[in-house]
Design an enzyme around this catalytic site. Structure first.
Site, PDB file in Angstrom:
ATOM      1  N   CYS A   2       0.846  -1.192   0.000  1.00  0.00           N
ATOM      2  CA  CYS A   2       0.000   0.000   0.000  1.00  0.00           C
ATOM      3  C   CYS A   2       0.880   1.239   0.000  1.00  0.00           C
ATOM      4  O   CYS A   2       2.003   1.215   0.485  1.00  0.00           O
ATOM      5  CB  CYS A   2      -0.852   0.030   1.255  1.00  0.00           C
ATOM      6  SG  CYS A   2      -1.812  -1.462   1.476  1.00  0.00           S
ATOM      7  N   ARG A  27       3.043   0.502  -5.754  1.00  0.00           N
ATOM      8  CA  ARG A  27       3.071  -0.167  -4.451  1.00  0.00           C
ATOM      9  C   ARG A  27       1.796  -0.959  -4.168  1.00  0.00           C
ATOM     10  O   ARG A  27       1.728  -1.701  -3.181  1.00  0.00           O
ATOM     11  CB  ARG A  27       3.248   0.874  -3.336  1.00  0.00           C
ATOM     12  CG  ARG A  27       4.506   1.679  -3.429  1.00  0.00           C
ATOM     13  CD  ARG A  27       4.538   2.714  -2.340  1.00  0.00           C
ATOM     14  NE  ARG A  27       4.587   2.104  -1.036  1.00  0.00           N
ATOM     15  CZ  ARG A  27       5.688   1.746  -0.403  1.00  0.00           C
ATOM     16  NH1 ARG A  27       6.857   1.942  -0.970  1.00  0.00           N
ATOM     17  NH2 ARG A  27       5.635   1.198   0.781  1.00  0.00           N
ATOM     18  N   TRP A  74      -3.156  -2.588  -1.520  1.00  0.00           N
ATOM     19  CA  TRP A  74      -2.796  -3.928  -1.978  1.00  0.00           C
ATOM     20  C   TRP A  74      -3.350  -4.835  -0.890  1.00  0.00           C
ATOM     21  O   TRP A  74      -2.808  -4.897   0.209  1.00  0.00           O
ATOM     22  CB  TRP A  74      -1.275  -4.061  -2.093  1.00  0.00           C
ATOM     23  CG  TRP A  74      -0.795  -5.375  -2.614  1.00  0.00           C
ATOM     24  CD1 TRP A  74      -0.737  -5.782  -3.922  1.00  0.00           C
ATOM     25  CD2 TRP A  74      -0.276  -6.469  -1.845  1.00  0.00           C
ATOM     26  NE1 TRP A  74      -0.211  -7.048  -3.996  1.00  0.00           N
ATOM     27  CE2 TRP A  74       0.076  -7.488  -2.744  1.00  0.00           C
ATOM     28  CE3 TRP A  74      -0.080  -6.688  -0.472  1.00  0.00           C
ATOM     29  CZ2 TRP A  74       0.617  -8.710  -2.325  1.00  0.00           C
ATOM     30  CZ3 TRP A  74       0.462  -7.902  -0.065  1.00  0.00           C
ATOM     31  CH2 TRP A  74       0.802  -8.894  -0.982  1.00  0.00           C
ATOM     32  N   ASN A 100      -0.373   1.380   6.078  1.00  0.00           N
ATOM     33  CA  ASN A 100       0.402   0.423   5.288  1.00  0.00           C
ATOM     34  C   ASN A 100       1.025  -0.561   6.266  1.00  0.00           C
ATOM     35  O   ASN A 100       1.646  -0.143   7.245  1.00  0.00           O
ATOM     36  CB  ASN A 100       1.504   1.172   4.513  1.00  0.00           C
ATOM     37  CG  ASN A 100       2.468   0.228   3.819  1.00  0.00           C
ATOM     38  OD1 ASN A 100       2.074  -0.860   3.400  1.00  0.00           O
ATOM     39  ND2 ASN A 100       3.709   0.641   3.689  1.00  0.00           N
ATOM     40  N   GLY A 101       0.834  -1.856   6.023  1.00  0.00           N
ATOM     41  CA  GLY A 101       1.422  -2.854   6.921  1.00  0.00           C
ATOM     42  C   GLY A 101       0.350  -3.809   7.407  1.00  0.00           C
ATOM     43  O   GLY A 101      -0.709  -3.933   6.795  1.00  0.00           O
ATOM     44  N   GLU A 463      14.644 -17.060 -13.410  1.00  0.00           N
ATOM     45  CA  GLU A 463      14.216 -15.660 -13.545  1.00  0.00           C
ATOM     46  C   GLU A 463      13.289 -15.502 -14.764  1.00  0.00           C
ATOM     47  O   GLU A 463      12.294 -14.770 -14.708  1.00  0.00           O
ATOM     48  CB  GLU A 463      15.452 -14.754 -13.658  1.00  0.00           C
ATOM     49  CG  GLU A 463      15.185 -13.306 -14.009  1.00  0.00           C
ATOM     50  CD  GLU A 463      14.289 -12.544 -13.029  1.00  0.00           C
ATOM     51  OE1 GLU A 463      14.016 -13.069 -11.937  1.00  0.00           O
ATOM     52  OE2 GLU A 463      13.834 -11.439 -13.380  1.00  0.00           O
ATOM     53  N   LYS A 467       9.449 -14.005 -14.799  1.00  0.00           N
ATOM     54  CA  LYS A 467       8.942 -12.919 -15.663  1.00  0.00           C
ATOM     55  C   LYS A 467       7.679 -13.368 -16.382  1.00  0.00           C
ATOM     56  O   LYS A 467       6.708 -12.634 -16.475  1.00  0.00           O
ATOM     57  CB  LYS A 467       9.977 -12.528 -16.738  1.00  0.00           C
ATOM     58  CG  LYS A 467      11.111 -11.605 -16.401  1.00  0.00           C
ATOM     59  CD  LYS A 467      10.790 -10.406 -15.607  1.00  0.00           C
ATOM     60  CE  LYS A 467      10.873 -10.767 -14.204  1.00  0.00           C
ATOM     61  NZ  LYS A 467      11.122 -10.120 -13.084  1.00  0.00           N
ATOM     62  N   GLU A 470       4.753 -13.507 -13.898  1.00  0.00           N
ATOM     63  CA  GLU A 470       4.311 -12.180 -13.446  1.00  0.00           C
ATOM     64  C   GLU A 470       3.547 -11.439 -14.534  1.00  0.00           C
ATOM     65  O   GLU A 470       2.540 -10.804 -14.266  1.00  0.00           O
ATOM     66  CB  GLU A 470       5.529 -11.325 -13.047  1.00  0.00           C
ATOM     67  CG  GLU A 470       6.191 -11.761 -11.768  1.00  0.00           C
ATOM     68  CD  GLU A 470       7.446 -10.936 -11.463  1.00  0.00           C
ATOM     69  OE1 GLU A 470       7.595 -10.506 -10.319  1.00  0.00           O
ATOM     70  OE2 GLU A 470       8.285 -10.728 -12.360  1.00  0.00           O
ATOM     71  N   HIS A 486      14.548 -36.733 -15.258  1.00  0.00           N
ATOM     72  CA  HIS A 486      14.206 -37.228 -13.923  1.00  0.00           C
ATOM     73  C   HIS A 486      12.802 -36.805 -13.496  1.00  0.00           C
ATOM     74  O   HIS A 486      12.515 -36.738 -12.307  1.00  0.00           O
ATOM     75  CB  HIS A 486      15.238 -36.739 -12.902  1.00  0.00           C
ATOM     76  CG  HIS A 486      16.628 -37.222 -13.194  1.00  0.00           C
ATOM     77  ND1 HIS A 486      16.963 -38.560 -13.243  1.00  0.00           N
ATOM     78  CD2 HIS A 486      17.769 -36.540 -13.497  1.00  0.00           C
ATOM     79  CE1 HIS A 486      18.243 -38.675 -13.543  1.00  0.00           C
ATOM     80  NE2 HIS A 486      18.753 -37.475 -13.708  1.00  0.00           N
ATOM     81  N   LYS A 581       5.026  -3.966  -6.259  1.00  0.00           N
ATOM     82  CA  LYS A 581       6.467  -3.885  -6.508  1.00  0.00           C
ATOM     83  C   LYS A 581       7.271  -4.025  -5.228  1.00  0.00           C
ATOM     84  O   LYS A 581       8.280  -4.721  -5.182  1.00  0.00           O
ATOM     85  CB  LYS A 581       6.796  -2.559  -7.182  1.00  0.00           C
ATOM     86  CG  LYS A 581       8.266  -2.428  -7.481  1.00  0.00           C
ATOM     87  CD  LYS A 581       8.506  -1.878  -8.829  1.00  0.00           C
ATOM     88  CE  LYS A 581       9.930  -2.082  -9.281  1.00  0.00           C
ATOM     89  NZ  LYS A 581      10.156  -3.426  -9.825  1.00  0.00           N
TER      90      LYS A 581
END
Ligand code: G6P
Length: 586
Positions: A2, A27, A74, A100-101, A463, A467, A470, A486, A581
């Protein structure tokens, strides 16, 4: 996470707040709200959606008054609904807060407050702050004591801004970021300097367990015991104001295209810190590297290249895992913490654990004023400018650039990196996105992609998969090429696409064999290589370079592919669903 913002000044608050929220939307962006004070009354508007959408619907900017607070959310506690959007008023409507939190003990507090007659309209943990403030203010009648009492009752990690109907503002920091912008006759309270950088570059980074009260055009900073705290103003780099897309359709695309330049600048302003880091590493008994998401993938690469080119053993640790195995870090070790934002709660927690064991903290971080930078003994700046797109792109390659520079220092001349050559390779790949755009069309409807790499290229495969997840919401997995037989081979059929990271180095022929085994099961192969092969259904050419620097060339086409596939799927590449982010909660 947030974002929170507060404004106290001579201008109409709401438009300034809305602008700040737009800049901090990275955010969190599922809902938004603004409250302002005018004539000793609080007015409030909020709703679900992005800042622009909600503003168009309810005209957030139209709220009157010169004092106000705002929030982008968020969701953590409670679904994405209008009622759960911030600001939250207290029962009397005389106080409103943005938070926020996470408040860990919100349920107990809520039960107690409900018994006392306080009402709750949302499912959030945040709303208890508003009602606690109201109860405590009614008892102690002054804002300072109200805040001290309230924070003594809250458990968790939080920062919040509270606005009172008489036009006072208070803001508290406890393990979540909070910065004060000091303008001419005006104050800003914000999660990020981006919230106010357009108006002032004078900032005060509140310390943990500090709060501020703004009243009668004056500001007072205090600690949780009520002692005055000395005010220290820092000049913020204006560079961070440069968070515009320019001619690009999205920040993500802009940031991908900046990499030929940012790679040259990686660590450039903190070369002394790189030198110092190499020295620390040389004399350390144990070295650990930590991070979250993309930054953890850089930690995996750190392990590979330090052992391969400098014969130094380091152990990567996922930041969020360390709390469950704190003994994996020996006392007096070195912890290298990698984080673009420097605010990821998991990384800060890992650093905290390491500090308790008397470890030295070296951070590789983009935001030099972040909490992580302030907790570190040595700080290496990525120097890649603001990264707004939620999916990390240029920060990843800058992290690799810095790791290369550290390895260079430790390899006694046996390992050198030609940054100019890397930059040219990146430019070459970016010059011709057309084939990648075509492949994006072909992968848009598939449900699974696997990415194979071996040796130092395996972390790049991980990575790459991150990507794709996301940005495209396609299930993607990075697999070490040799492990195919395997287990994962059972998944291969004509519905699957497999990306083979296949530079012409020691891993080349084994990877080609894996590609053939996959092709025999009907899956489509995308080869990322400097060498063409008949086994590839699609060949994405990368320039020939040397083993270590292939790493950077390999990830660029996959960043582009993920971006273009997101466009094909009509998702927003800058703001992928459910993500944020800077994840400042654990
Ligand atoms: C979030 C972002 C990821 C990022 C991770 C670490 O999860 O969505 O893209 O890689 O945080 O961020 P940091 O700022 O610590 O590098």
């Amino acid at each position: 996470m947030c974002s929170i913002i507060g404004y106290y000044g001579k201008e109409t608050a709401a438009p300034i707040i809305v602008k700040g929220l737009k800049r901090m939307e990275y955010r969190g962006y599922d809902s938004v709200g603004v409250a302002t004070e005018s004539n000793n009354q609080i007015g409030l508007k909020k709703g679900i959606g992005k800042v622009e959408e909600v503003n168009a619907k309810v005209h957030l900017e139209g709220l009157p008054g010169k004092i106000g607070i705002g929030h982008t959310r968020w969701a953590t506690h409670g679904k994405v609904t209008d009622a759960n959007a911030h600001p939250h008023p207290s029962t009397s409507g005389k106080i409103a807060i943005v938070h926020n939190g996470i408040i860990d003990n919100f349920q107990e507090l809520k039960n107690d407050l409900e018994k006392e007659g306080y009402q709750f309209k949302s499912d959030t943990d945040s709303e208890v702050i508003a009602n606690l403030l109201q109860r405590n203010l009614e008892n102690v009648k002054n804002i300072k004591e109200t805040i001290i009492k309230t924070v003594s009752e809250l458990k968790g990690h939080y920062s919040f801004v509270a606005m009172f109907e008489n036009g006072q503002l208070a803001a508290v920091r406890f393990h979540e970021p909070l910065i004060i912008g000091v303008g001419k006759n005006e104050f800003f309270l914000s999660s990020d300097v981006l919230g106010f950088i357009e108006y002032t570059d004078d900032a005060i980074y509140l310390d943990n367990r500090n709060f501020v009260i703004i009243d009668d055009d004056k500001m007072q900073i205090l600690d949780f015991e009520g002692n005055s705290v000395k005010i220290e103003i820092t000049k913020v780099s204006k560079e961070f104001a440069d968070a515009y897309k320019g001619d690009y359709a999205h920040f993500t695309l802009k940031e991908i295209y900046e990499q030929n330049e940012t790679i040259l600048r990686s660590g450039e302003k903190t070369l002394d810190a790189i030198e110092k880091t190499a020295d620390y590493i040389k004399h350390a008994k144990n070295i650990f590297v930590t991070g979250s998401g993309t930054s953890y993938n850089s930690a995996l690469i750190a392990k590979q290249i330090l052992s391969k080119y400098a014969k130094i053993k380091v152990e990567p640790i996922i930041s969020s895992e360390l709390q469950f195995s704190p003994d994996s870090i020996e006392p007096n070790s070195i912890l290298i913490a990698i984080s673009q934002s420097g605010e990821s709660a998991d990384v800060l927690e890992a650093v905290n654990i390491a500090k308790q064991k008397n470890c030295k903290i070296i951070s590789i971080v983009n935001l030099l004023t972040s909490s992580l930078a302030r907790e570190s003994d040595v700080v290496i700046g990525m120097n890649c400018g603001p990264e707004i797109g939620v999916a990390a792109t240029k920060s990843f390659t800058s992290q690799l650039g810095i790791l290369y520079r550290i390895v260079e220092k430790l390899s006694n001349g046996s390992f050198t990196v030609d940054f100019k050559e890397i930059s040219n390779s990146i430019s070459k790949i970016l010059e011709n996105p057309y084939k990648i755009q075509q492949i994006a069309k072909d992968i848009k409807d598939i449900s699974d992609i696997y990415v194979l790499g071996r040796g130092i290229h395996y972390p790049v495969a991980i990575e790459a998969a991150l990507k794709l997840k996301e940005l495209t919401y396609i299930h993607a997995e990075g697999i070490p090429g040799g492990e195919l037989k395997h287990g994962p081979l059972a998944l291969m059929d004509s519905n699957v696409f497999v990306i083979i990271i296949n530079p012409n180095d020691a891993t080349y022929s084994d990877m080609l064999t894996s590609a053939r085994e996959i092709k025999a099961r009907g899956a489509k192969i995308i080869g990322i290589s400097d060498q063409e092969s008949d086994v590839y259904d699609y060949w994405i050419e990368i320039p020939k370079t040397n083993e270590s620097t292939y790493l950077i060339s390999e990830i660029i086409p996959i960043q582009l592919l993920s971006y273009y596939a997101a466009l094909e799927k009509e998702t927003d590449p800058d703001y992928p669903r459910n993500l944020a982010k800077s994840v400042t909660v654990k």
